[in-house]
Design an enzyme around this catalytic site. Structure first.
Site, PDB file in Angstrom:
ATOM      1  N   GLU A 305       0.827  -1.212   0.000  1.00  0.00           N
ATOM      2  CA  GLU A 305       0.000   0.000   0.000  1.00  0.00           C
ATOM      3  C   GLU A 305       0.862   1.262   0.000  1.00  0.00           C
ATOM      4  OE1 GLU A 305      -3.029  -0.025  -0.586  1.00  0.00           O
ATOM      5  OE2 GLU A 305      -3.886  -1.924   0.098  1.00  0.00           O
ATOM      6  N   ARG A 309       0.845   3.790  -3.231  1.00  0.00           N
ATOM      7  CA  ARG A 309       0.229   5.107  -2.984  1.00  0.00           C
ATOM      8  C   ARG A 309       1.283   6.180  -2.746  1.00  0.00           C
ATOM      9  NH1 ARG A 309      -5.559   3.807  -0.062  1.00  0.00           N
ATOM     10  NH2 ARG A 309      -5.548   1.594  -0.494  1.00  0.00           N
ATOM     11  N   ASP A 438      -5.256  -9.872  -8.080  1.00  0.00           N
ATOM     12  CA  ASP A 438      -5.575  -8.983  -9.202  1.00  0.00           C
ATOM     13  C   ASP A 438      -4.383  -8.308  -9.872  1.00  0.00           C
ATOM     14  OD1 ASP A 438      -5.226  -7.540  -6.837  1.00  0.00           O
ATOM     15  OD2 ASP A 438      -7.021  -6.310  -7.044  1.00  0.00           O
ATOM     16  N   GLU A 574     -11.936   0.870 -10.378  1.00  0.00           N
ATOM     17  CA  GLU A 574     -11.574  -0.054 -11.470  1.00  0.00           C
ATOM     18  C   GLU A 574     -12.423   0.088 -12.737  1.00  0.00           C
ATOM     19  OE1 GLU A 574     -11.859  -0.971  -8.277  1.00  0.00           O
ATOM     20  OE2 GLU A 574      -9.753  -1.284  -7.780  1.00  0.00           O
TER      21      GLU A 574
HETATM   22  C1  DMJ Z   1      -6.249   0.648  -4.916  1.00  0.00           C
HETATM   23  O1  DMJ Z   1      -5.467   0.836  -3.799  1.00  0.00           O
HETATM   24  C2  DMJ Z   1      -5.491  -0.006  -6.017  1.00  0.00           C
HETATM   25  O2  DMJ Z   1      -6.152   0.184  -7.209  1.00  0.00           O
HETATM   26  C3  DMJ Z   1      -5.291  -1.461  -5.773  1.00  0.00           C
HETATM   27  O3  DMJ Z   1      -4.677  -2.092  -6.847  1.00  0.00           O
HETATM   28  C4  DMJ Z   1      -6.619  -2.120  -5.520  1.00  0.00           C
HETATM   29  N1  DMJ Z   1      -7.375  -1.468  -4.533  1.00  0.00           N
HETATM   30  C5  DMJ Z   1      -7.494  -0.044  -4.544  1.00  0.00           C
HETATM   31  C6  DMJ Z   1      -8.648   0.505  -5.331  1.00  0.00           C
HETATM   32  O4  DMJ Z   1      -9.752  -0.246  -5.369  1.00  0.00           O
END
Ligand code: DMJ
Length: 674
Positions: A305, A309, A438, A574
């Site tokens: 994270e 970010r 994912d 998404e």
């Molecule tokens: C974000 O932090 C990123 O896109 C991550 O890959 C998946 N989750 C969240 C958004 O849904």
């Protein structure tokens, strides 16, 4: 003395000053100094004495007047002279510098910085003429993004008036500062964007897009983009008023929540502000980063994270703005995250204490999540390229190489967990494109593109995985026959699809755009339709976190079913992300229209009047969607950014042949071969 005596012997009394002068003259004469000059003086003096008092006064006045005029014109001449001298100096400088300034940017823009360098290190900047405004050194200089223009054709529809007024304000500010800063508005020239990646690691890099091409035709901002700007400002207002410098806004309780205590929302939103042209907000946030963002804290952060970010956000903001502050901060957090890789298998731990330099897995296991350890590569590889320090790239490449060789995959599909001691997959047999797996798939393709499409193992793994998806996870729903991606658990198919999976159509389209199989595009088209249906088939027009698809037609049932535990919406990006890619690559306006519907529904059901947007608990109840009181940082970092890009018709507004978005929507440059 002499004159007094002479005066006494000269008869009638005269005025003192005359007597004195005469005496002096006499004295000089006595001394034998009698040349023609003296004679002329005496004769003039006699003439002067013959004049009347009025005549003398007029002459004296004229002399005085001429003297004053003389002084004034002397002063002016001095100024003119000075400026002539300066001008000729300037001319010389300009002649020498024109080529350099042109290269840096045709507008008055700070020159691109080398990594780690301060703008102050560039003396030529101070030679540029107008840098009087306080922000010139660190202000967002240029970009491939166009500034809002005055010739925008704005409709006067009532519901957009406020946004329009606000935009006009933005435009005004920009106008006043335009002479100093070219705020956005250029395209990266391919040969400028990046250095090639060689095995020997690259020297310090300059930001990709600081050098601008201001000549390009500007694309006007449209009404929908204005609505996004308005939404962003509303969200930002809440964050600023109640959560400034904290991780997330709690818009209902008008407070905040902390996760890492690192101003997560602010950092995630930096490049969005840049792209939207929100200069004042950007400047304010930049001040906070400069003065208050400190990583030397005894705090545990999640490696994934904080990489996507914080590190991703800082790196992309560095690239967009050219401001070395962001690179310095990126380096700082990058080095602090490295202890995560000190594991027996080199598969990183999930958590790092960035103040202490220690790392550990979660309390209950020594496993890490597969998506987490394989979705930090774009950022660390870029950090290596910028710093010239290979260790970041080496660490993350090793993870990918290791995962490439692992057994336990199912036709390219990976399990969700990997052990940090053994380096083996665990919890085998469950395959999903949703949570915990994912972005593994997303980063296979994106690393391949980032690196110039040379790393074949990444491409192989990606292509195999998509075949695995087709073989094991694709099904069609009833009644609409929507193609969706389900899950496989120990051989059993589940018709369950996370909203997170909606990144996939965008990724498939990106692959097809980069020359991969055309049927990937077909699949992308089918899947984005499904993701849209996950919104439109729901009462609020907002998607649940997880949808279940009907495999059999039943009277009165739609394709999408929602379980009570899954009916929340976290303002996720998404679907909008994929709509953006689909519109970019097809030009089909329906994708913009779908995104517009989604934005309106966010405004209808998640907007908090006092500022901010909130996650909701129940997408099925329009009269009470049950606000959760939390605005996730990715709403500003991703959702609104992708909305803005989706509504734009400017393919150079983050050109997808030059940038690759990380999984948190932070654009990083694609490495250009030499
Ligand atoms: C974000 O932090 C990123 O896109 C991550 O890959 C998946 N989750 C969240 C958004 O849904």
């Amino acid at each position: 003395m002499y004159s007094a005596a002479a005066a006494a012997s000269a008869g009638p009394p005269r005025r003192d000053f005359i007597s004195i002068t005469l005496g002096l003259e006499e004295a000089v004469g006595v001394a034998g100094y009698n040349n023609s000059k003296a004679w002329r003086r005496r004769s003039c003096w006699r003439k002067w004495k013959q004049l009347s008092r009025l005549q003398r006064s007029v002459i004296l006045f004229l002399f005085a007047f001429l003297a004053v005029c003389g002084v004034i014109s002397y002063t002016n001449a001095g100024e003119v002279w000075k400026s002539i001298r300066n001008k000729s100096f300037d001319d010389q400088r300009t002649e020498q510098e024109i080529p350099r300034l042109k290269l840096a940017n045709p507008a008055v823009i700070p020159a691109p910085l080398k990594a780690g360098a301060n703008r102050e290190d560039y003396p030529e900047l101070s030679l540029q003429k107008p840098p009087k405004l306080p922000h010139v050194r660190r202000g967002p200089p240029n970009l491939q993004i166009k500034a809002p223009r005055r010739d925008m054709r704005l409709k006067s529809r009532h519901d957009t008036m406020r946004a329009v007024e606000e935009l006009v304000e933005v435009d005004k500010v920009e106008k006043t500062e335009k002479s100093v800063i070219s705020w956005r508005g250029a395209v990266i020239e391919p040969d400028r964007s990046t250095e090639p990646l060689s095995s020997k690691m690259i020297q310090a890099e300059k930001p990709s897009s600081v050098e601008a091409e201001d000549q390009k035709e500007l694309v006007p901002i449209n009404e929908r983009q204005l609505a996004v700007i308005e939404a962003f400002r509303h969200a930002w207002k809440g964050y600023k008023d109640f959560a400034w410098g904290h991780d997330e806004l709690k818009p209902l309780s008008k407070s905040y929540s902390e996760w890492f205590g690192l101003g997560l929302t602010l950092i995630d939103a930096l490049d969005t502000m840049w792209i939207l042209g929100l200069k004042e907000e950007f400047e304010e946030a930049r001040e906070w980063v400069a003065n208050d963002l400190v990583f030397d804290k005894n705090v545990d952060v999640n490696l994934f994270e904080s990489t996507i970010r914080i590190l991703g956000g800082l790196l992309s903001t560095y690239h967009l703005s050219g401001d070395s502050l962001f690179l310095e901060k990126a380096k700082d957090i990058g080095y602090r995250l490295m202890p995560a890789f000190m594991t027996p298998s080199k598969i990183p731990y999930s958590d790092v204490n960035i103040g202490r330099g220690t790392a550990h897995p979660p309390r209950w296991t020594s496993d890490s999540t597969v998506a987490e350890v394989t979705s930090i590569q774009l950022e660390f590889r870029e950090l290596s390229r910028l710093t010239g320090d290979e260790k970041f790239k080496k660490a993350v490449d090793e993870v990918m190489k290791h995962v490439h060789t692992l057994s336990g995959k199912n036709d390219g599909l990976v399990p969700m967990f990997i052990n940090t001691n053994s380096g083996q997959f665990t919890h085998l047999g469950v395959y999903t494109l949703g949570a915990r797996a994912d972005s593994y798939y997303e980063y296979l393709l994106k690393q391949w593109i980032q690196g110039g499409k040379k790393e074949n193992e990444l491409l192989e793994d990606y292509m195999r995985a998509i075949e695995g998806v087709k073989k094991h996870l694709l099904q069609r729903s009833e009644p609409k026959k929507l193609t969706f991606v389900g899950e496989l658990a120990h051989g059993h198919f589940s018709a369950k699809m996370d909203h997170l999976v909606c990144f996939l159509p965008g990724t498939l389209a990106l692959g097809a755009h980069n020359g991969l199989a055309a049927d990937h595009m077909k699949l992308a088209e089918a899947l984005i339709e499904t993701c849209y249906q996950m919104y439109t088939q729901v009462e609020t027009g907002l998607s649940p976190e997880i949808a279940h698809f009907n495999l059999h037609a039943q009277e009165g049932h739609k394709d999408v079913e929602i379980k009570p535990a899954d009916r929340h919406n976290l303002l996720r990006p998404e679907t909008v992300e994929s709509l953006f890619y689909m519109y970019r690559f097809t030009g089909d306006k329906k994708y913009q229209d779908w995104g517009w519907e989604i934005l309106q529904n966010f405004n209808r059901y998640t907007r908090v009047p006092t500022g901010g947007y909130t996650s909701i608990n129940n997408v099925q109840n329009p009269s009470n969607p049950e606000p959760r009181d939390k605005m996730e940082s990715f709403f500003l970092g991703e959702t609104l950014k992708y909305m803005f890009l989706l509504f734009s018709d400017d393919i150079d507004l983050i050109n997808l042949d030059k940038y690759i978005f990380n999984t948190e929507a932070h654009p990083l440059p694609i490495w250009v071969p030499a």
